[in-house]
Design a protein around this motif. Sequence first.
Motif, PDB file in Angstrom:
ATOM      1  N   LYS A 279       8.518   4.477   2.271  1.00  0.00           N
ATOM      2  CA  LYS A 279       8.052   3.424   1.782  1.00  0.00           C
ATOM      3  C   LYS A 279       8.955   1.921   2.309  1.00  0.00           C
ATOM      4  CE  LYS A 279       9.009   0.488  -2.511  1.00  0.00           C
ATOM      5  NZ  LYS A 279       9.380   0.997  -4.029  1.00  0.00           N
ATOM      6  N   ASN A 280       9.881   2.376   2.799  1.00  0.00           N
ATOM      7  CA  ASN A 280      10.546   1.226   3.374  1.00  0.00           C
ATOM      8  C   ASN A 280       9.953   0.866   4.845  1.00  0.00           C
ATOM      9  OD1 ASN A 280      12.523   1.017   1.356  1.00  0.00           O
ATOM     10  ND2 ASN A 280      14.031   2.167   2.498  1.00  0.00           N
ATOM     11  N   ASP A 281       9.601   1.975   5.541  1.00  0.00           N
ATOM     12  CA  ASP A 281       9.144   1.968   6.896  1.00  0.00           C
ATOM     13  C   ASP A 281       7.598   1.488   7.150  1.00  0.00           C
ATOM     14  OD1 ASP A 281       9.478   2.281   9.806  1.00  0.00           O
ATOM     15  OD2 ASP A 281       8.087   4.065   9.692  1.00  0.00           O
ATOM     16  N   THR A 282       6.745   2.000   6.078  1.00  0.00           N
ATOM     17  CA  THR A 282       5.329   1.502   5.986  1.00  0.00           C
ATOM     18  C   THR A 282       4.817   0.950   4.974  1.00  0.00           C
ATOM     19  OG1 THR A 282       4.809   3.582   4.960  1.00  0.00           O
ATOM     20  CG2 THR A 282       5.120   3.613   7.338  1.00  0.00           C
ATOM     21  N   GLY A 283       5.498   0.701   3.662  1.00  0.00           N
ATOM     22  CA  GLY A 283       4.906   0.298   2.555  1.00  0.00           C
ATOM     23  C   GLY A 283       4.396   1.398   1.815  1.00  0.00           C
ATOM     24  N   LEU A 284       3.878   2.324   2.303  1.00  0.00           N
ATOM     25  CA  LEU A 284       3.206   3.338   1.541  1.00  0.00           C
ATOM     26  C   LEU A 284       3.852   3.773   0.457  1.00  0.00           C
ATOM     27  CD1 LEU A 284       1.588   5.744   4.217  1.00  0.00           C
ATOM     28  CD2 LEU A 284       0.345   4.298   2.505  1.00  0.00           C
ATOM     29  N   LEU A 285       3.210   4.011  -0.745  1.00  0.00           N
ATOM     30  CA  LEU A 285       3.789   4.713  -1.861  1.00  0.00           C
ATOM     31  C   LEU A 285       3.139   6.054  -2.264  1.00  0.00           C
ATOM     32  CD1 LEU A 285       3.436   1.539  -4.209  1.00  0.00           C
ATOM     33  CD2 LEU A 285       5.374   2.226  -2.825  1.00  0.00           C
ATOM     34  N   ILE A 286       4.000   7.046  -2.218  1.00  0.00           N
ATOM     35  CA  ILE A 286       3.450   8.348  -2.388  1.00  0.00           C
ATOM     36  C   ILE A 286       4.189   9.241  -3.285  1.00  0.00           C
ATOM     37  CG2 ILE A 286       2.503   8.528  -0.110  1.00  0.00           C
ATOM     38  CD1 ILE A 286       4.539  10.456   0.745  1.00  0.00           C
ATOM     39  N   GLU A 287       3.494  10.321  -3.774  1.00  0.00           N
ATOM     40  CA  GLU A 287       4.234  11.321  -4.550  1.00  0.00           C
ATOM     41  C   GLU A 287       3.997  12.471  -3.694  1.00  0.00           C
ATOM     42  OE1 GLU A 287       2.571  11.852  -8.258  1.00  0.00           O
ATOM     43  OE2 GLU A 287       3.223   9.777  -9.223  1.00  0.00           O
ATOM     44  N   GLN A 288       5.468  13.200  -3.383  1.00  0.00           N
ATOM     45  CA  GLN A 288       5.235  14.478  -2.527  1.00  0.00           C
ATOM     46  C   GLN A 288       4.971  15.817  -3.251  1.00  0.00           C
ATOM     47  OE1 GLN A 288       8.820  14.906   0.079  1.00  0.00           O
ATOM     48  NE2 GLN A 288       8.815  16.908  -0.453  1.00  0.00           N
ATOM     49  N   GLY A 289       4.079  16.503  -2.795  1.00  0.00           N
ATOM     50  CA  GLY A 289       3.877  17.786  -3.269  1.00  0.00           C
ATOM     51  C   GLY A 289       4.442  19.152  -2.390  1.00  0.00           C
ATOM     52  N   LEU A 313      -1.221   9.486  -2.881  1.00  0.00           N
ATOM     53  CA  LEU A 313      -0.984   8.043  -2.641  1.00  0.00           C
ATOM     54  C   LEU A 313      -0.897   7.786  -4.293  1.00  0.00           C
ATOM     55  CD1 LEU A 313      -3.622   6.248  -0.468  1.00  0.00           C
ATOM     56  CD2 LEU A 313      -1.190   6.503  -0.158  1.00  0.00           C
ATOM     57  N   VAL A 314       0.141   6.789  -4.535  1.00  0.00           N
ATOM     58  CA  VAL A 314       0.348   6.246  -5.905  1.00  0.00           C
ATOM     59  C   VAL A 314      -0.612   5.002  -5.960  1.00  0.00           C
ATOM     60  CG1 VAL A 314       1.976   5.060  -7.536  1.00  0.00           C
ATOM     61  CG2 VAL A 314       2.777   6.828  -5.822  1.00  0.00           C
ATOM     62  N   ASP A 315      -1.297   4.964  -7.127  1.00  0.00           N
ATOM     63  CA  ASP A 315      -2.295   3.944  -7.577  1.00  0.00           C
ATOM     64  C   ASP A 315      -1.737   2.697  -6.842  1.00  0.00           C
ATOM     65  OD1 ASP A 315      -3.747   5.828  -8.506  1.00  0.00           O
ATOM     66  OD2 ASP A 315      -3.462   5.147 -10.750  1.00  0.00           O
ATOM     67  N   GLN A 316      -2.619   1.745  -6.406  1.00  0.00           N
ATOM     68  CA  GLN A 316      -2.294   0.327  -5.947  1.00  0.00           C
ATOM     69  C   GLN A 316      -1.338   0.447  -4.714  1.00  0.00           C
ATOM     70  OE1 GLN A 316      -3.733  -1.975  -7.446  1.00  0.00           O
ATOM     71  NE2 GLN A 316      -4.640  -0.300  -8.927  1.00  0.00           N
ATOM     72  N   SER A 317      -1.150   1.568  -4.078  1.00  0.00           N
ATOM     73  CA  SER A 317      -0.427   1.616  -2.878  1.00  0.00           C
ATOM     74  C   SER A 317      -1.215   1.003  -1.754  1.00  0.00           C
ATOM     75  CB  SER A 317      -0.132   3.109  -2.271  1.00  0.00           C
ATOM     76  OG  SER A 317       0.323   3.020  -1.015  1.00  0.00           O
ATOM     77  N   PRO A 318      -0.586   0.120  -1.159  1.00  0.00           N
ATOM     78  CA  PRO A 318      -1.279  -0.598   0.034  1.00  0.00           C
ATOM     79  C   PRO A 318      -1.536   0.578   1.327  1.00  0.00           C
ATOM     80  CG  PRO A 318       0.973  -1.277   0.134  1.00  0.00           C
ATOM     81  CD  PRO A 318       0.780  -0.435  -1.084  1.00  0.00           C
ATOM     82  N   ILE A 319      -2.571   0.142   2.022  1.00  0.00           N
ATOM     83  CA  ILE A 319      -2.797   0.819   3.269  1.00  0.00           C
ATOM     84  C   ILE A 319      -2.384   0.073   4.413  1.00  0.00           C
ATOM     85  CG2 ILE A 319      -4.381   2.156   4.620  1.00  0.00           C
ATOM     86  CD1 ILE A 319      -4.212   3.367   1.908  1.00  0.00           C
ATOM     87  N   PRO A 320      -1.424   0.475   5.103  1.00  0.00           N
ATOM     88  CA  PRO A 320      -0.892  -0.337   6.000  1.00  0.00           C
ATOM     89  C   PRO A 320      -1.762  -0.769   7.363  1.00  0.00           C
ATOM     90  CG  PRO A 320       0.738   1.377   5.441  1.00  0.00           C
ATOM     91  CD  PRO A 320      -0.577   1.608   4.900  1.00  0.00           C
ATOM     92  N   GLU A 321      -1.728  -1.659   7.993  1.00  0.00           N
ATOM     93  CA  GLU A 321      -2.410  -1.797   9.257  1.00  0.00           C
ATOM     94  C   GLU A 321      -2.087  -0.607  10.459  1.00  0.00           C
ATOM     95  OE1 GLU A 321      -2.607  -5.339  12.920  1.00  0.00           O
ATOM     96  OE2 GLU A 321      -1.290  -5.722  11.196  1.00  0.00           O
ATOM     97  N   GLY A 322      -3.091  -0.167  10.799  1.00  0.00           N
ATOM     98  CA  GLY A 322      -3.121   0.885  11.562  1.00  0.00           C
ATOM     99  C   GLY A 322      -3.388   2.246  11.231  1.00  0.00           C
ATOM    100  N   TYR A 323      -3.404   2.106   9.704  1.00  0.00           N
ATOM    101  CA  TYR A 323      -3.712   3.462   8.920  1.00  0.00           C
ATOM    102  C   TYR A 323      -5.030   3.548   8.591  1.00  0.00           C
ATOM    103  CZ  TYR A 323       1.246   4.447   8.458  1.00  0.00           C
ATOM    104  OH  TYR A 323       2.667   4.883   8.634  1.00  0.00           O
TER     105      TYR A 323
END
Length: 349
Positions: A279-289, A313-323
């Motif tokens: 999250k800190n590195d990319t802004g992605l919000l995820i739940e680990q399985g 992905l957690v709802d409303q998680s942004p998709i960073p540039e380059g993804y």
Amino acid sequence: MEISQKKEFNEALLSWYHQEKRDLPWRRTSNPYYIWVSEVMLQQTRVDTVIPYYERFITSFPTMESLAEAEEERVLKHWEGLGYYSRVRNLQAGVKEVVENYDGKIPQSRVEILNLRGIGPYTAGAVLSIAYGVPEHAVDGNVMRVFSRLFLIEADIAIPKSKKVFEQRVMEIIDETDPSSFNQAIMELGATICTPNPRCLLCPVREFCSAFEKGKQEKLPIKTKKLKKKVMTIHSFAISEPGGKWLLRKRQANGLLGDFWEFPQIEYVPTMDSIDALKNDTGLLIEQGEAYAQFKHIFSHVTWNVEGFHAVLVDQSPIPEGYRFFTEEELGQIPQSKPMSKLLEQLKK
């Protein structure tokens, strides 16, 4: 071996080579471009591994013009699995220079050819001698091993300046009438007979070998050990959307595995949870399985301990540039690193 024995040595070496040489596809041509491609592929890669890559590459890019004009991703796809991807980027850049500045003809002098992107002293000598018949040294690790034993050279081959010693000796003894066969014969000798564990009884030039005469062949060449490699733990997250597409990111062009696509990943450090680090590195919000893969991948300077996890992905998680999201079909068309290929294989199990 004494320099005065040059003629007898070359006769024995070349006679053996012409009778015993392996039938390799790049030995059936004098096309300097094809020889250039083969030499770049053979750097730090086994011959048996290179053969199918070489044949596929030449089929797809039969001329320098076709390689110069090709999309980089298509070129990388043909190199996928060979590793050391800067090699093929430099190869394509060098070929573009030849097409643009030399009318599509590779220079025939060491000074000019060394000005091309991606060509160093070894590749320059290999192309000049094998393709053009120019008496030039082509010194790599195999050649240094052979010559350290032939001439009892105790210079440390791990030190770059030692290479000059071997280049000078090659130039003193190279067969000027057939430098192509000479250089290939030394390479063949190092690859098949004068190996790290030498097979001296099968050697065609054993009587000329100073190390064999003194019983020192097992102790040469002298090579100091490299520093210990860095080891990293990599957490990789396979994130899919309901339609079955997978989220990948493209690595930066400069650096390890540049421009290759991979699952979002982060270097694991004990002081921070990987989800928070991502999250800190990319802004992605995820739940680990659950974990689905674990393996080790060794690069030349670092080892990755890779752990693959399912994630959402957690709802409303942004998709960073380059993804971006890829379908299963699209995944097969983009260049992937070996670690990424292993992760995809594990996902299918």
